[in-house]
Write an enzyme that holds these catalytic residues in place. Structure first.
Site, short mmCIF file in Angstrom:
data_model
loop_
_atom_site.label_atom_id
_atom_site.label_comp_id
_atom_site.label_asym_id
_atom_site.label_seq_id
_atom_site.Cartn_x
_atom_site.Cartn_y
_atom_site.Cartn_z
N HIS A 125 0.87 -1.36 -0.29
CA HIS A 125 0.26 -0.02 0.09
C HIS A 125 0.89 1.41 -0.10
O HIS A 125 0.24 2.43 0.21
CB HIS A 125 -0.91 0.02 1.34
CG HIS A 125 -2.04 -1.15 1.08
ND1 HIS A 125 -2.68 -1.33 2.17
CD2 HIS A 125 -2.30 -1.97 -0.17
CE1 HIS A 125 -3.49 -2.41 1.82
NE2 HIS A 125 -3.57 -2.56 0.55
N CYS A 134 9.21 19.57 -11.17
CA CYS A 134 8.41 20.07 -12.16
C CYS A 134 7.01 21.17 -11.69
O CYS A 134 6.61 21.74 -12.33
CB CYS A 134 7.61 19.12 -13.02
SG CYS A 134 6.13 18.47 -12.17
#
Ligand code: OAD
Ligand code: ZN
Length: 242
Positions: A120, A152
């Protein structure tokens, strides 16, 4: 607490050269990390659909991050317990060992296990929703929520698997392979209600493995397994391993 079941489990584990372990929130309970179900479980006080789904994040990333910041703080104060440490010893002893965990707390890694499959994801990793890059960040609180990607400038999200999301195939495949190749599987501190983890014990049985479960209480799958030992994993696992 040295009952017959523990002695039997100890023998089975001692003989095995290849072991796969599956853990859930129960193994971290004695480290002070809350579990999900049960009377003090996180899902008693919070609704997963508000906090642990892609829709929730799209709706309100700050709210989701506040919840993760709270969990990161809880986990930051936690330390591995004797149950985690027993699994480190087991990995050191066995030629083949895989630790599959549903936990996102990183405590197995902190304890010293190496061959870990994090089904997970991990609370300490942030994944950019634009470019997909993953960064580790142990700061609590974070400088800014939602955090910004250093590469970014995109919005970062916890690198965990939310409800309605799919576990990356490569991760599932590693888990399945380790189960097919093991002799003995230990299932520790999981209620066994969340798929696909819930079916991994079944896969072990279908492929002829010995399955030993350690849990505070019987689970839905207990009758399928060879042995269920009721007790705290921080007490039972050391008795089995040392
Ligand atoms: P749960 O909270 O569903 O179950 C915890 C299990 O641990 C229960 O069966 C308890 O009886 C047992 N337990 C509690 N304390 C224990 C102790 N000290 N020793 C041994 N057993 C103990 O947690 P998980 O099964 O891990 O997913 O939950 C699976 C997934 O559901 C989580 O990974 C999370 C959650 O929603 C996502 O967020 C996607
Ligand atoms: Zn990015």
């Amino acid at each position: 607490m040295k009952d017959e079941k523990i002695l039997k489990a100890k023998d089975i584990v001692k003989e095995a050269t290849s072991i796969t372990v599956l853990t859930g929130a129960g193994i971290s309970a004695e480290s002070g990390v809350p579990t999900f179900r049960g009377k003090d479980g996180l899902w008693k006080n919070f609704r997963p659909e508000d906090l642990a789904t892609p829709q929730a994040f799209a709706r309100n990333p700050k709210l989701v991050w506040e919840w993760y910041e709270w969990r990161r703080k809880l986990v930051k104060e936690a330390r591995p317990n004797p149950g985690h440490l027993a699994l480190v010893k087991l990995e050191e002893e066995k030629p083949k060992f895989t630790l599959i965990t549903q936990n996102v707390d990183g405590l197995h890694k902190m304890a010293g296990n190496k061959n870990i499959v994090e089904l997970h994801g991990n609370l300490w990793q942030i994944r950019c929703t634009r470019c997909g890059s993953v960064e580790e960040d142990f700061n609590v609180p974070l400088e800014k929520i939602p955090p910004e990607c250093k590469k970014c400038g995109g919005i970062g999200r916890p690198n965990v698997v939310w409800f309605g999301e799919i576990i990356p195939m490569s991760i599932i495949e590693r888990a399945i392979k380790s189960i097919k190749e093991c002799q003995v599987m230990l299932i520790v501190g999981t209620s066994g209600v969340v798929e696909p983890a819930a079916s991994l014990g079944l896969l072990a049985k279908q492929t002829g493995k010995v399955v030993i479960e350690v849990n505070l209480e019987p689970t839905l799958n207990s009758t399928l397994y060879d042995l269920t030992i009721l007790g705290k994993s921080g007490e039972v696992l050391p008795l089995i391993v040392y």
